[in-house]
Every structure is written in C-alpha cells, then in structure tokens.
Design a protein around this motif. Structure first.
Motif: not given
Length: 785
Positions: A151-173
């Motif tokens: 579950e700690t790894t899952m929490i780490w992954l959720v935080d990572k996915l959130k960070t990646v999504s927030s840094n996807i630039p305009v022009g990408m989905d």
C-alpha cells in the motif's frame, strides 16, 4: 558521446535489423504466394461454427436484449445472465497471456493459471456490478494493494501519477499519458506475478511486487516523456535533436548526462522530465542483474532507434521501400515487450523471446489499422497511411491489410503450431477489431476502407466481411475495460471541473453574505469579526452544507443562508481561539496576520465569543422551517460546539506528550470531524431524513475528518507556505503530537488512505447521489493547501 560504445550499439541494432529483415522476407513470400488465403479460410470455416448462429435460432436469441458494451456494469451482468461471462473472460485473459506474457495457450500450466485468473476476476467483477465494491477505484486498488503489503508503494505511485499528469504540457493528452503509464505498470506487475510461485514467502512477494510497481512506472515513464513527447509538436526541431541526443547518450553509455544549457522555450519542462527520467533510469539500473544488464541496454537501444527511424519519416516522400516501412515496426513492437522481462531481471527464456519477436507486428498492425485516419491527419507514416496515399502510384507496395492476415496465418501455424485455442483467440481478436472499427467510423467509410485494402481474392474478402457482419462473442474484456477507464477518466474530469466550479461559485455566494453590519457607532467588535471573516478561507464546511441541502435534499437556497453563515461564523471563531498565544500562538492565518497580532488578545477572545453567539442567532432565524426542526438543529449544534471545545482542550493538554493513534483519532474527530459531521447532518435534520442516513453521514464525517487532519499534518511538513497561507513546521515548533510525528510520513499517508477507503465504503450505504461526497473526499486527500 563515446564513439566506440555508439558503434557497438549500432552493431547490435544491425543484427536485430537483420533478424527483422529475415522475418519480413518470410512474411513477404507467404503473402506473395497467398498461402494465408487457404490457411485462414480453413481456420475461419472451423472457427465460425462457434460464432455464427443459425437464422432460426437467432429468433429466440437473447442477443436482442444485449446492452451496449459502454454500459460497463450492465454488460458484465448481462454476460453472466446469458452464461457468456466465463468464455468472455477466458478468451480475454488467454489473449493477455499470449500478448503480454508471451505464453503458449496449449500449456497445462498456462491453462490452469488462466482459469485461476478468470475465476478471481469473475467474482470481483460481479461484486463490482452489484455495488459491493469498486474494483478499479482508488479505494478498490488500495484494498488490493493492502492484501500484498504494497500500500505504501501504491500511495507513492498515486503521487507520481498526479505529478506526471500535472506536468504534461499543452499539446499532449494528460489522461492518455496516465492511461498508458498504468497499462505499462500493469504489464510489468503481471510478468512479476507469473515469476512467483506457491513457495514464494509473503515477504518476498511483497518485496518483488513493490519493485515491479516502481520498475513499471520507471519504464512506463518513457512513453509519455520520450515517445509521445517526440511525436508531439511541443518541442521545436532543435529541441528534439538535443533531447534525442541526450536519450541516445544515456542508452549508449549507461548513465544519464547532466542537462546542458537549454536554449529552447521548454527549459522548465525538460528540467522536470530530465529529473524524473534520471530517477527512473537509476531505479531500473540498480535493479538489473549482471546477466540481464547487457540485454536491457541492447533492447532499449533497438526500441529507441527503431522509433527514431520511424519518427523521421515524411509522408510526402514517395520513395520508401517496403523494408523501410515494415522492419522498424517489427523491431519496435518486439523490443517493447522484450524490455519488460529484462527490466525485472527475469530468467532468460528463449521461447518467450521468439514468440514476442514474431508476435509484435500483429499487434502493431492492428493498432495502426484502428488509428489510420488519425495518423493520416497528423501526417504520420504507417504502413496504412503510406499505402492509402501511394497505392495507385506504387504497384510494388505491400498491402498492409493483406500482410496482417499473413501474420495471423504465420502466428497460428508456424509460431503456435496450429494450436486450436490460439487460433480461436487470434481470430476473435481480429474480427472484433474490424467490428469496433466499423462501429466507430460508420458503415459507409468502413466499406471504402475495405474496398481500398481488398486482398484481390473476392471469396476471401467476402468471408471476412461476412464474419464482421454476423459473428457474435468476439469481444474482449481489456477493450471493455479500456473504454470504461477512458470514459470514466473523462467523466470524472468533467465532474471534477464542475465540482470545483460549483465550489468556487458557492464560495463566492457565501463570502457575499458573511459580512456583519455595524450595530452601533462602537464598531470595533464588528471590524474585528469582519477582518477574520474576510480572510481567504476555503469555506469548506458551509459549502458541504450547501451541496447537501440544495443538490441532495432539494432545499431552497435562500432558506439555508442563515445556516451557512452560522457554520462559517462558528468555524472562524474556532480559528481565532486556536491562534491565541495561550493555544497555538500562530502569527498568520488564511494568508493574513492573525487577529490577536493585529489587535490584542482580549479583542480576539471577545470576537471569538461574539461570532459563536452570531452563529446561534443565525440558526434561530431559519424561518422557513418549522420550529421543532429548528430547535432540534440548534440543540444538535450546541452539543457539537461543546464537543469541539473538549477536543481543543484535549489538544492543548497533549502538547509535549506522546499520544497514541487512538487518542489522536479521538482528538482529531472532536476538533475536525465534528465540524464535518455538523455540515452534513444539519441539512439532513432540516430535510427530515431518517436516523439511519444520519448515522451513515456521521460515520463518513468521522473518517473524512481524520483524513482531513492527517492531510493537514502532512502539509505542515511537506506543504508550500505560499499555497497554504500559513507557516509550515508549526506542529514541530509547538511540540504537537501529530499523525506524522507518531507514524512518520509513510505511516501517516497509509492511515489517511485507510480512512479514505472506509469513508468511500460508507457512501455505499447512502441512498442519495453521492458524487459530491466522493469528489469532496478526493479533494481532501489530494489538495495542496
């Protein structure tokens, strides 16, 4: 760049290219001889007996009541009702074992594993369909992670996915990037699970699954931040060259170079990506065993280089040879799968390697067929787009649709040795792909495509189209799940935006009514109260009350204004008391100087008392409700205020003491959870709801309140002062017991997600539409202030 290392990498690429060229030559000869027509026709004649109903039987068929597969849960239940669910899941899981795990379906061991997965998945899906659990929700995934201790790894992954999504630039989905990442991670986890056996200890299983999640993320990150980024128009031509040189240097030398001066407009984006990919590369490299290290770098270079060869193609160039069109996609489709096992340092498996190598182009051709119009619009060179543009000018061009059936024939009979189940699954998938494409583009456009890509053998072409029109039971769970996830992500994003818009609208409405007019010339107390009320507060509690009152219970907006004011008056009073020198001695609140600092302690104390009495006055003015209901509400509110005071006293008494988690839970409920409870229960009182519903709301508020407090404790350690509007580190400075001080950061996050899951599970007990409460809970645990 080290020229010797580059030459070695290029030499390995040429070897892989030679192997791909030999494979393509074999396929080309089979296509030229039309051997696929005879073999596939014979296969379909056998296959269709299980997929084409007799016209007489179709009169009584349950297909007429078949729901649209876009109705995810209804479709699962319909499959179960008609007795089709077992076969549906069997072919779906069998296909995944072939495509992603490189298994042979005629193996007894593989058969048993597939059956085991089917049985478990069926139970989980039916439970989800009946509302007992949500398998692919955050809560459901966290519960699954708990069973394996990751579950700690899952929490780490959720935080990572959130960070990646927030840094996807305009022009990408961003949502598509997240979906791809999750798919890669799932694939790596599946490979790891298949490497485990009954003798694997729980501790070892946890360790390996933890590594698989982190490795899956690390490998998957290359798709949005290398492949998709370079395919997009985000980077300039100069930036793309600089970036590809950086990636190539990394793969050739085995270490990530420092980021040189970046002249392009995307400097901040590249700095973020460089940091993330460097960490990901380090994770993979540290996990590699000596025997798989070399193979990893060889396969990743082949994957990257074949992508680059394909990427620089220009659709306006009419001179590409068939070899130039097909060999790179053989290489990239095969190496992308071969990398997974090297990432995990799984034992060498020559049979898997061969199957993955020969299989990849089948999947790539199917994907390119489905995306041909999007690719054509983007000017991307694929076998289909190139054939569409030049087939009438280049008689030498291979028809990719013919090659697709040649690949199928070769796989079934030469790679999988004419195995009946393999043939069944591959033909199911092929016909399903055509049916989905036809449904998406429409009958007229589909017929135009089929005419363009006709094989030249009219009997074979008619047979294929007959199967597309008449066959049943060829759909797959992974497609259903993909559509469900994509739809869900879009719906949730829309709901989230509507939720945040509504919150902001209601917040402004609440701000407009909070001001307390002067009662007389002596206005100091009014000024002090209004100063505190004008701070940039979230107004979360009155917003919750508005949402429940108006959206859930249909109460009149104007009728509940006094209740909204009372909640914010009471909450603001509690903050004033909380900030006093005798309590937390805070200098800043809501981004502004605290009241006792601006005025003095006595004024702050009196203002807090004044606001509590204004809250009672407002509640007593709920004129559109009967007196008995209002009296019940005031009595409830007074009791909760007393409990909140008790919670604050517990907090003060705890300073310098080491509390247990149970004591902290109790204190947090009294301090925070009760306010959430009041915000939900008071509208229910006004609406005359049943006690059972109020009980569920109280339980939800208990766990939501604690989750909220844990997030506050985490933000006090990890937060951004600018976003928070108050100093960070105050809990440590004041020697307060917090979830972080008792459990540590990881332990606090686990506790927060546990309360999140329980709160989500409670919502299943509530009858009204609970979307607001779900979004509220998501907002609470994901907020940054």
């Amino acid at each position: 760049m080290n020229e010797v290392l580059l030459k070695n990498a290029d030499a390995y690429y040429r070897l892989a290219e030679k192997k791909a060229a030999d494979y393509f030559k074999s396929l080309s000869e089979q296509l030229r001889n039309k051997t696929y027509v005879t073999t596939v026709t014979k296969d379909i004649q056998t296959w269709k007996q299980n997929h084409i109903r007799h016209p007489f039987l179709s009169i009584f068929s349950l297909e007429k009541g078949k729901p649209d597969s876009r109705g995810y849960y209804n479709y699962i239940q319909w499959l179960d009702y008609t007795g089709k669910l077992d076969n549906y899941l069997d072919r779906s899981i069998s296909y995944i074992f072939m495509r992603d795990l490189g298994k042979e379906l005629n193996s007894p061991k593989t058969h048993n594993r597939i059956q085991d997965v089917v049985d478990k998945l069926k139970t989980q899906l039916l439970d989800s369909a009946e509302g007992k659990s949500e398998m692919f929700s955050m809560g459901g995934l966290y519960r699954m992670a708990q069973k394996d201790g990751v579950e700690t790894t899952m929490i780490w992954l959720v935080d990572k996915l959130k960070t990646v999504s927030s840094n996807i630039p305009v022009g990408m989905d961003a949502e598509e990037a997240k979906r791809k990442l999750i798919k890669i991670i799932a694939g790596v986890i599946m490979h790891q699970i298949e490497e485990l056996d009954d003798e694997t200890s729980p501790e070892e299983r946890t360790r390996k699954l933890d590594a698989a999640i982190r490795l899956g993320y690390s490998y998957g990150l290359t798709y949005p931040f290398i492949d998709d980024l370079l395919d997009s128009k985000v980077l300039s031509a100069e930036e793309k060259k600089q970036y590809t040189d950086l990636i190539r240097t990394t793969l050739v030398t085995g270490s990530v170079p420092e980021l040189a001066a970046w002249a392009g407009r995307n400097k901040e984006l590249i700095q973020f990506i460089h940091s993330e990919l460097r960490d990901a590369f380090s994770t993979i490299k540290n996990h590699l065993q000596q025997e798989t290290n070399e193979k990893f770098f060889e396969q990743t270079y082949v994957f990257f280089q074949s992508q680059e060869v394909d990427r620089i193609k220009d659709l306006s160039n009419a001179n590409y040879t068939n070899e130039e069109l097909y060999i790179p996609i053989i290489l990239k489709s095969a190496s992308s799968r071969l990398i997974v096992r090297t990432v995990l340092s799984a034992p060498e498996d020559e049979e898997f390697d061969n199957r993955a190598f020969f299989y990849g182009i089948y999947n790539q051709l199917a994907d390119d067929f489905a995306d041909m119009f999007e690719d054509l619009k983007a000017g991307t060179v694929t076998p289909y787009t190139y054939y569409m543009k030049y087939h009438d000018k280049r008689r030498d061009l291979i028809n990719p649709f013919e090659l697709y059936w040649t690949v199928i024939s070769n796989l079934v009979h030469n790679v999988y040795h004419s195995d009946a189940k393999t043939c069944e699954v591959i033909l199911d998938r092929a016909i399903n792909g055509l049916k989905r494409f036809k449904k998406r583009v429409g009958k007229e456009r589909y017929n135009e495509v089929m005419e363009l890509f006709a094989s030249g053998n009219s009997q074979f072409d008619r047979l294929i189209q007959q199967m597309v029109r008449k066959s049943d039971d060829v759909d797959f769970f992974d497609k259903l799940l993909r559509d469900h996830i994509v739809s869900n992500l879009k719906d949730k994003q829309k709901e989230r935006e509507e939720f945040l818009d509504t919150i902001e609208t209601v917040r402004k409405q609440i701000n407009d009514v909070l001001h307390i007019p002067k009662i007389n010339a002596i206005s100091s107390i009014n000024d002090a109260a209004n100063y505190s009320l004008e701070g940039d507060g979230k107004r979360l509690r009155p917003i919750m009350t508005w949402m429940m009152s108006v959206n859930e219970y249909g109460l009149d907006q104007s009728a509940i204004v006094p209740l909204l004011k009372s909640l914010e008056y009471m909450h603001t009073a509690s903050l004033i008391f909380d900030d006093l020198p005798s309590q937390d001695n805070a200098p800043i609140r809501r981004g502004r100087t605290t009241l006792h600092q601006l005025y003095n302690t006595a004024t702050a104390e009196l203002t807090g008392l004044y606001l509590t009495q204004k809250a009672v006055e407002e509640q007593a003015s709920l004129e559109q409700f009967d007196a008995k209901t209002v009296l019940q509400l005031v009595r409830y509110s007074a009791g909760k205020t007393a409990e909140m005071c008790q919670g604050q006293l517990m907090d003060l008494d705890s300073k310098g003491k080491q509390l247990t988690v149970e004591q902290l839970n109790t204190m947090c409920f009294y301090k925070t959870g009760i306010a959430f409870e009041a915000a939900l229960v008071m509208p229910a009182i006004l609406a005359g709801r049943q006690e059972s519903e109020m009980k569920a709301l109280k339980k939800f508020a208990y766990h939501t309140g604690i989750a909220f407090q844990i997030k506050d404790d985490l933000l006090d350690v990890e937060g951004d002062r600018t976003l928070l509007g108050k100093p960070i580190g105050k809990d440590l400075e004041n020697n307060n017991s917090t979830f972080v001080s008792i459990l540590g950061i990881d332990g606090a996050k686990k506790a927060m997600w546990e309360h999140y899951c329980i709160a989500m599970e409670v919502l299943q007990e509530l009858q009204p539409n609970t979307n607001f409460l779900k979004h509220l809970l998501d907002y609470i645990v994901n907020r940054d202030h």
